[in-house]
Structure formats: structure tokens, C-alpha cells
Write an enzyme that holds these catalytic residues in place. Sequence first.
Site, PDB file in Angstrom:
ATOM      1  CB  THR A   1      -0.914  -0.021   1.246  1.00 16.20           C
ATOM      2  OG1 THR A   1      -1.653  -1.239   1.225  1.00 16.20           O
ATOM      3  CG2 THR A   1      -1.877   1.144   1.257  1.00 16.20           C
TER       4      THR A   1
ATOM      5  CB  SER B   1      10.756  -8.915  -4.252  1.00 17.43           C
ATOM      6  OG  SER B   1      10.889 -10.304  -4.242  1.00 17.43           O
TER       7      SER B   1
ATOM      8  CB  ILE C   1       1.768  -6.387   5.726  1.00 10.58           C
ATOM      9  CG1 ILE C   1       1.485  -6.788   7.174  1.00 10.58           C
ATOM     10  CG2 ILE C   1       0.821  -5.291   5.330  1.00 10.58           C
ATOM     11  CD1 ILE C   1       2.691  -7.069   7.970  1.00 10.58           C
TER      12      ILE C   1
ATOM     13  CB  ALA D   1     -10.194  -0.416   8.756  1.00  7.89           C
TER      14      ALA D   1
ATOM     15  CE  LYS E   1     -13.225   2.697  10.255  1.00 10.19           C
ATOM     16  NZ  LYS E   1     -11.779   2.558  10.402  1.00 10.19           N
TER      17      LYS E   1
ATOM     18  CG  LEU F   1       3.715  -1.625   7.823  1.00 14.22           C
ATOM     19  CD1 LEU F   1       3.429  -3.079   7.451  1.00 14.22           C
ATOM     20  CD2 LEU F   1       3.055  -1.287   9.149  1.00 14.22           C
TER      21      LEU F   1
ATOM     22  CD  GLU G   1      -9.866   5.109  16.938  1.00 14.29           C
ATOM     23  OE1 GLU G   1     -10.353   5.373  15.830  1.00 14.29           O
ATOM     24  OE2 GLU G   1     -10.523   5.139  17.995  1.00 14.29           O
TER      25      GLU G   1
HETATM   26  P1  FAD Z   1       4.227  -4.188   3.028  1.00 17.13           P
HETATM   27  O1  FAD Z   1       2.806  -4.406   2.687  1.00 17.13           O
HETATM   28  O2  FAD Z   1       4.877  -5.187   3.933  1.00 17.13           O
HETATM   29  O3  FAD Z   1       5.027  -4.134   1.651  1.00 17.13           O
HETATM   30  C1  FAD Z   1       6.417  -4.296   1.595  1.00 17.13           C
HETATM   31  C2  FAD Z   1       6.839  -4.347   0.149  1.00 17.13           C
HETATM   32  O4  FAD Z   1       8.256  -4.341   0.098  1.00 17.13           O
HETATM   33  C3  FAD Z   1       6.396  -5.592  -0.619  1.00 17.13           C
HETATM   34  O5  FAD Z   1       5.976  -5.229  -1.907  1.00 17.13           O
HETATM   35  C4  FAD Z   1       7.671  -6.430  -0.750  1.00 17.13           C
HETATM   36  O6  FAD Z   1       7.686  -7.222  -1.925  1.00 17.13           O
HETATM   37  C5  FAD Z   1       8.698  -5.305  -0.816  1.00 17.13           C
HETATM   38  N1  FAD Z   1      10.031  -5.744  -0.422  1.00 17.13           N
HETATM   39  C6  FAD Z   1      10.468  -6.084   0.807  1.00 17.13           C
HETATM   40  N2  FAD Z   1      11.768  -6.453   0.766  1.00 17.13           N
HETATM   41  C7  FAD Z   1      12.150  -6.325  -0.522  1.00 17.13           C
HETATM   42  C8  FAD Z   1      13.364  -6.566  -1.221  1.00 17.13           C
HETATM   43  N3  FAD Z   1      14.451  -7.030  -0.588  1.00 17.13           N
HETATM   44  N4  FAD Z   1      13.392  -6.329  -2.528  1.00 17.13           N
HETATM   45  C9  FAD Z   1      12.305  -5.874  -3.198  1.00 17.13           C
HETATM   46  N5  FAD Z   1      11.131  -5.637  -2.593  1.00 17.13           N
HETATM   47  C10 FAD Z   1      11.059  -5.870  -1.274  1.00 17.13           C
HETATM   48  N6  FAD Z   1      -3.406   0.189   8.503  1.00 17.13           N
HETATM   49  C11 FAD Z   1      -4.564   0.862   8.352  1.00 17.13           C
HETATM   50  O7  FAD Z   1      -4.549   2.024   7.940  1.00 17.13           O
HETATM   51  N7  FAD Z   1      -5.748   0.265   8.651  1.00 17.13           N
HETATM   52  C12 FAD Z   1      -5.826  -0.975   9.180  1.00 17.13           C
HETATM   53  O8  FAD Z   1      -6.911  -1.477   9.410  1.00 17.13           O
HETATM   54  C13 FAD Z   1      -4.603  -1.662   9.439  1.00 17.13           C
HETATM   55  N8  FAD Z   1      -4.608  -2.898   9.989  1.00 17.13           N
HETATM   56  C14 FAD Z   1      -3.406  -3.513  10.248  1.00 17.13           C
HETATM   57  C15 FAD Z   1      -3.384  -4.719  10.953  1.00 17.13           C
HETATM   58  C16 FAD Z   1      -2.175  -5.310  11.274  1.00 17.13           C
HETATM   59  C17 FAD Z   1      -2.151  -6.572  12.070  1.00 17.13           C
HETATM   60  C18 FAD Z   1      -0.962  -4.736  10.835  1.00 17.13           C
HETATM   61  C19 FAD Z   1       0.353  -5.391  11.137  1.00 17.13           C
HETATM   62  C20 FAD Z   1      -0.979  -3.558  10.109  1.00 17.13           C
HETATM   63  C21 FAD Z   1      -2.190  -2.925   9.841  1.00 17.13           C
HETATM   64  N9  FAD Z   1      -2.226  -1.708   9.187  1.00 17.13           N
HETATM   65  C22 FAD Z   1      -3.396  -1.037   9.038  1.00 17.13           C
HETATM   66  C23 FAD Z   1      -1.005  -1.136   8.606  1.00 17.13           C
HETATM   67  C24 FAD Z   1      -1.013  -1.411   7.093  1.00 17.13           C
HETATM   68  O9  FAD Z   1      -1.122  -2.795   6.873  1.00 17.13           O
HETATM   69  C25 FAD Z   1       0.252  -0.868   6.436  1.00 17.13           C
HETATM   70  O10 FAD Z   1       0.443   0.479   6.813  1.00 17.13           O
HETATM   71  C26 FAD Z   1       0.142  -0.904   4.937  1.00 17.13           C
HETATM   72  O11 FAD Z   1      -0.265  -2.165   4.479  1.00 17.13           O
HETATM   73  C27 FAD Z   1       1.460  -0.540   4.293  1.00 17.13           C
HETATM   74  O12 FAD Z   1       2.390  -1.581   4.346  1.00 17.13           O
HETATM   75  P2  FAD Z   1       3.745  -1.362   3.575  1.00 17.13           P
HETATM   76  O13 FAD Z   1       3.436  -1.067   2.162  1.00 17.13           O
HETATM   77  O14 FAD Z   1       4.541  -0.391   4.341  1.00 17.13           O
HETATM   78  O15 FAD Z   1       4.496  -2.767   3.720  1.00 17.13           O
END
Ligand code: FAD
Length: 510
Positions: free
Chosen positions: A21, A45, A51, A56, A84, A333, A342
Site C-alpha cells: 500500500t 519482489s 503484509i 480499514a 465506514k 511500516l 484506529e
Molecule cells: P508491506 O505491505 O509489507 O510491503 C512491503 C513491500 O516491500 C512488498 O511489496 C515487498 O515485496 C517489498 N520488499 C520487501 N523487501 C524487498 C526486497 N528485498 N526487494 C524488493 N522488494 C522488497 N493500517 C490501516 O490504515 N488500517 C488498518 O486497518 C490496518 N490494519 C493492520 C493490521 C495489522 C495486524 C498490521 C500489522 C498492520 C495494519 N495496518 C493497518 C497497517 C497497514 O497494513 C500498512 O500500513 C500498509 O499495508 C502498508 O504496508 P507497507 O506497504 O509499508 O508494507
Amino acid sequence: MNTQCDLAGPVKKIVVVGGGTAGWMSAATISKTLGKSVDVTLIESDAIPTIGVGEATIPTLMSLHQLIGINEQEFVKAVNGTFKLGISFESWRDVGEDYIHSFGSTGKDCWAAGFQHFWVKAMQDSGAKEYGQYCSELVAAQQNKFAITPKHGLNYAYHIDAGLYAAFLREFAESNGATRVEGKVVNVNLDQRSGFIHSVSLESGKEVVGDLFIDCSGFRGLLIEQALHTGYDDWSHWLPCDSAIAVQTEALEEPIPYTRSIARESGWQWRIPLQTRVGNGLVFCGRYMSDDEAIGTLLDNIEGETLNDPRVIKFTTGTRRKHWNKNCIAIGLSSGFIEPLESTSIHLIQRSITRLMQMFPHNGIVEADINEFNHQMASEIDNIRDFIVLHYHVTNRQDSAFWRHCSTMRIPDSLQHRIDLFRETGRVFKVPTELFGENSWVQVMIGQGLVPRDFHPIVNMMSKTELTSFMQTIDQNVQGLVTQLPSHSEFIRHYCQSQQSMEMEKLANG
Ligand code: FAD
């Protein structure tokens, strides 16, 4: 004043590492707003999954979509979306006692005193309805009703499928010129002199060079932590949950227009209704509950066939010491994680991106920009943290070691001050840059069982009869509005169907 940390040249090449995201929201926004002057490359990748949660949202997402020109109907349809109106907190105050934190405003404030002062007096006088009953969004949520109406509209957010949202944004970003590179980053190459990131190397041997790197690699913080060693402030002494189990189920009933957050013995369970499936999870504290117990608790409390195996997710609540370090900005993250309670993570992604756009270092990176960015992010996040800690700390629950710990733990001084102020005077003041407004604080404080001892004397300017009539008028207006609304599912059907007919029309008209 420039310092040794500055990058002399203009920023032309932006490299986003990660396609969850955070990555695709970043690529979509930058390519749309600055795509004519910068190149945007996103590396993700296929071998490393996203995740897979984060479904929400809060109402602010709409403003990002409007900013970059995302059509709401296309978006809702593409992400299996529902609407929502708030979050139902069940058994948080005490077992079996529920309240809703809605996105609406409650009652009618006056310049000197918020509606809660009038409500406290009305309760003392003759008995008013529950605080939330004076809020249209909350009553609509309870009655499963929803509509987008131009006049007297409801304040709302969305429930989304995270995977579909990333795919939707990918298409949007690519259509605005962003380039996607598939591959695993195996090395982050630093410039020896400045310590800035020069490039990342992929498993394939390819090297991707950039001026500015956005770390969206998730909890691992591939660039911001593993390469730049930025450091992390651990908040688990205030937010002790460190694990989650997530599982999806088929939808057995029409989707409700709110998220459910149900407090359990050592954490809480979420239930996020999409059009055709439900996202479920249990957030818990590993000190009081094992993974196996958590899986058992979750599976015992869901409805419908599971669509995937339960997944365990581990995390440490807290924040990266700097969100922007040298020529790397951590978004999502990789920048930290408060708690999903929230739904603030996606909002913080959006805030980081829009802040970066406002402070875009087109002529080179200067330390003053970095400091300002980090200062603004930190202050916003500290206030959100306090708001989340409030839910855990102000509770009557004493039925388990987890809740006894939460209700007696030390909390940040800034939060203690807000609680004391509200308890004694009924007053709440919003810090200018903070996300949650007065009404959110009041809803949750009252919802968690904190009722003010006093009210503002301006309320006494109304006679008892006038106050009763004031409360009744608000109540009637709320009921009048909600009665006219269609059911949530009826609205979604109509909304997504009219999108289909719009698309048919577009096709027919060539
Ligand atoms: P990720 O989704 O983990 O993406 C990481 C990316 O990095 C992937 O594409 C992966 O392929 C890439 N990557 C990693 N290492 C490498 C590498 N070496 N080489 C190339 N690519 C790589 N947020 C909300 O706003 N509402 C919610 O209801 C909510 N619920 C949640 C519930 C839980 C239990 C958790 C843990 C989180 C929740 N969040 C929520 C937070 C939300 O999930 C994240 O903020 C959001 O999904 C963003 O994730 P991200 O893109 O930072 O990481």
C-alpha cells in the site's frame, strides 16, 4: 544553512522500494503530481509478499484521492469496497459494554464549550440519551444505513481489499509514467563520502540508481534501518500488543458500515466487512497469550468458511527515530507502527507523501527540510499514539492480567494531562496539527467510561426546559436524517451498478 549532509544536485530520479500500500500510494501520488519533472521507479519482489492487512481507513483518504484525481466509484468497485462510519468498540470499557467512535460530530458545540458540557448537564437534570445518539453517523451505523448525500452529508471512510488497492494504484501510477521493476533488492550501495544512498542492486545483477529513495519495504526497513541504521523508538511499554493473527472469511451477511473492534482477554479482534468477504484478525500481547491460543481464540470467534490459513504477524510498536534520513524517506511500516486500532497507518502513509510533496527537494536535499519533515511527523505521531493508548488505559476491565496491566501502566505525561483535564472540567483541546479532533477524544473518553465531573457554566444560561428542548431538537434532526437513508448494502449495489452503467456508456460512446 547548508550542511555536509546536503545533496548538491537536483532531485530527478526517485526510487521507491516496495510495492505494498505504501509503495503504490507513493508512486501514484508522485507520478501524478510531479511526473513531468521526475522519474519514478518502483521496485517490488514477487517473492516477498506484502503484509496483506490494512483494510480499514479513515475519512482523510478521500482527500488524497481527490488531490490526485481518483474516481471514487471506480475505486470502491475495484477494491471490493464498503463504507465506514466509525468503529464499534465492544467490551473495551468493560465486558459486554459497547460504544461507537464515529466519524461524525456529536450534537452542537458553542464557542465556549463543546456539546459534552450540555450533555453532562442534561444527564444530571433529567436523563439524556447516550452521548453518541446525538450523532448522525453513529445512529446511521447502528441502523446499517448509508448514503453519500451532497447536503448534510455523512462523514465516512472505506473498507478496502489491500491487495486490490495496491493493484488499482499500480495501474494508476503506471498510467502516469511510473516504471515498475520486479526484483529482490540484495544490496543498498552508499556513497562513501556523504553516506547517501547511491543505488540499490537487485538479485538479477541490475543496479538502480536514484537521487531520492523511498523505503516502503515494510517492517524490515531495508534502506532506512538495514542500510542507514536510523534507530527505532520502542513504545511497547505503552502499547504492549506485539502480534496479530489474520484470516479472511466468506461474507455470510450484508456488510455493515463500520469496523468492529472486540476486546478479548489479551488483546482485541477486528472484523472488517468488504462486499464479498470479511477481514478478521486478533491483535494480542505475546506476554499473555501464545500464538496457538490466539489462533484458537480467533477461529472460535469468526463466522463463515475461512478463505486462507491464519497468518501470524509480529511487530514492535514504535517509530523510526527519523522518517527522513539523508536521501531516504521511510513511508509505511518501514517508518514505524503504532497499532491498527484506529486505522491510522494508511493515513500516516498519506501524510508522509503529501508532506514530501509540499517540501519536495527539487533543487537538492538540505538538512533544514529533513529536520522540519521529521519534526512534523513526530508531533503528529505522538498525538496519535496518545489517542490509541487512551483506549487501553481507561478501562474498567480487571478480568485478565493483560487488562490489569493496561489499566495500571504508566502512560505518556501528555495523555495523563488530557485525561485529568477532561475528568475535572470536561474540556478537550486539539493540538493544531493533530489528526483526531475534540469530538473523537470526547467520544472515546466517554465511551471508555470517563465522564466529566463538571460542565462549563455557560450551560446554565439555558433553563432546564430550554436544555431539554435543545437536546430533543438535535435528536429529532439526527433521527430525521437517518430515516431517509437507504441501507448500506442497497446503497453499495446502486453505487457500483451505476459505475457499471457509466462504463457501458463510455464503451458505447467509443
Ligand atoms: P508491506 O505491505 O509489507 O510491503 C512491503 C513491500 O516491500 C512488498 O511489496 C515487498 O515485496 C517489498 N520488499 C520487501 N523487501 C524487498 C526486497 N528485498 N526487494 C524488493 N522488494 C522488497 N493500517 C490501516 O490504515 N488500517 C488498518 O486497518 C490496518 N490494519 C493492520 C493490521 C495489522 C495486524 C498490521 C500489522 C498492520 C495494519 N495496518 C493497518 C497497517 C497497514 O497494513 C500498512 O500500513 C500498509 O499495508 C502498508 O504496508 P507497507 O506497504 O509499508 O508494507
